[in-house]
Scaffold this motif. Sequence first.
Motif, PDB file in Angstrom:
ATOM      1  N   PRO A  23      32.120  44.216  48.833  1.00 58.59           N
ATOM      2  CA  PRO A  23      32.071  43.722  47.452  1.00 58.59           C
ATOM      3  C   PRO A  23      30.677  43.842  46.851  1.00 58.59           C
ATOM      4  O   PRO A  23      29.669  43.631  47.521  1.00 58.59           O
ATOM      5  CB  PRO A  23      32.499  42.256  47.586  1.00 58.59           C
ATOM      6  N   GLY A  25      28.386  42.695  43.353  1.00 59.90           N
ATOM      7  CA  GLY A  25      28.381  41.791  42.212  1.00 59.90           C
ATOM      8  C   GLY A  25      29.423  40.693  42.369  1.00 59.90           C
ATOM      9  O   GLY A  25      29.472  40.002  43.381  1.00 59.90           O
ATOM     10  N   ASP A  26      30.296  40.572  41.358  1.00 58.37           N
ATOM     11  CA  ASP A  26      31.295  39.502  41.398  1.00 58.37           C
ATOM     12  C   ASP A  26      32.628  39.970  41.984  1.00 58.37           C
ATOM     13  O   ASP A  26      33.625  39.246  41.928  1.00 58.37           O
ATOM     14  CB  ASP A  26      31.527  38.929  40.002  1.00 58.37           C
ATOM     15  N   GLU A  27      32.680  41.170  42.561  1.00 58.55           N
ATOM     16  CA  GLU A  27      33.930  41.693  43.085  1.00 58.55           C
ATOM     17  C   GLU A  27      34.517  40.779  44.154  1.00 58.55           C
ATOM     18  O   GLU A  27      33.790  40.108  44.886  1.00 58.55           O
ATOM     19  CB  GLU A  27      33.734  43.097  43.678  1.00 58.55           C
ATOM     20  N   ARG A  80      36.994  49.974  42.507  1.00 55.27           N
ATOM     21  CA  ARG A  80      35.819  50.845  42.355  1.00 55.27           C
ATOM     22  C   ARG A  80      35.916  52.084  43.249  1.00 55.27           C
ATOM     23  O   ARG A  80      36.101  51.969  44.453  1.00 55.27           O
ATOM     24  CB  ARG A  80      34.567  50.034  42.695  1.00 55.27           C
ATOM     25  N   SER A  93      37.011  43.577  40.253  1.00 59.54           N
ATOM     26  CA  SER A  93      36.440  42.480  39.483  1.00 59.54           C
ATOM     27  C   SER A  93      37.522  41.429  39.238  1.00 59.54           C
ATOM     28  O   SER A  93      38.677  41.771  38.974  1.00 59.54           O
ATOM     29  CB  SER A  93      35.931  43.002  38.139  1.00 59.54           C
ATOM     30  N   GLU A  95      37.979  39.812  36.717  1.00 58.22           N
ATOM     31  CA  GLU A  95      38.466  39.984  35.354  1.00 58.22           C
ATOM     32  C   GLU A  95      39.621  40.984  35.291  1.00 58.22           C
ATOM     33  O   GLU A  95      40.343  41.037  34.293  1.00 58.22           O
ATOM     34  CB  GLU A  95      37.335  40.455  34.445  1.00 58.22           C
TER      35      GLU A  95
END
Length: 323
Positions: A23, A25-27, A80, A93, A95
């Motif tokens: 992961p 970042g915020d993944e 990704r 993410s 999101e």
Amino acid sequence: MKAAIVKGPGSAPVYGDFDEPVPSGDEVHIAVRAAAISHVVKGRVSGAHYSAEGRFPFIAGIDGVGRLADGRRVYFAAPRPPYGSMAEIAVASPELCIDLPDGLDDTTAAAIANPGMSSWAALTERAKLLRGETVLINGATGTAGRLAVQIARHLGAKKVIATGRNVATLKSVAALGADVTIPLGEKPDALEDAFKRQFAEGIDIVLDYLWGPSAECLLIAGAKAGREAVPIRFVQIGSSSATNINLPSAALRSSAIVMMGSGIGSLSLGQLLRATGGVLHAALPAQLKIEATSAPLSEVEQAWAKDDSARRTVFTIGARASR
């Protein structure tokens, strides 16, 4: 981890080992449970889709269903690169994750998300369907087209017209909500006349999954028989018939046809995700129907070769704890 790996241009995915994604970042880690083949996935694998990156090797799949570390069951999109959804573990993410409604099983959710999103986004984000309008779906016998008939009806279309090349399948589309069916095997003049009769009665929106000769005929018939100064919103979604058309310029000058596309690029990722959420949460209350076949990911090579537009192929992946 095990995954469906694309090793080079034009090669189908093979079952093998691939490093787990780390992961960034915020993944979040997702223990994948199901992922489906779609036209976009096949296009990226072959290199023919406009969104293909051309970097190898990579894991096939653009979306799927899985569980987060906290146990939530989610649909996720856009893992990704080079990591795709057809693997034991994916990262995405938060999101781009949608909580799934209770009662909607993993296989159905994975099967219905992408083809259902195509018409939901086209109708709500691009054409801005109003209740009581008439929608014509060009190419309603494929998986996405059959869902489009049901979704147009669910979103408030008063009349739904369906076209298709497979006459036997087209007959079954009436049971899904089509008021009128038009076979595309007619001679060009007869087909144009059939379209002109419907345009004369009033068509507000065309969803086109085919492009090619039938789209040409629709646009010309719409220009000749459409109601004066009443816009016909023509939304181009797919090109399973052909990638190009020949269109007389007068067809646009002499009509109020508004042409637009609907897909990656013409819509933001947020819009596409919003449309996908709409489909997933409508699937049970609207009783949306989709034909799907499931296979374990280990059989990706055999199942890939058998996939067609009549049924969605969904790969099931064994449960594995996220961390």
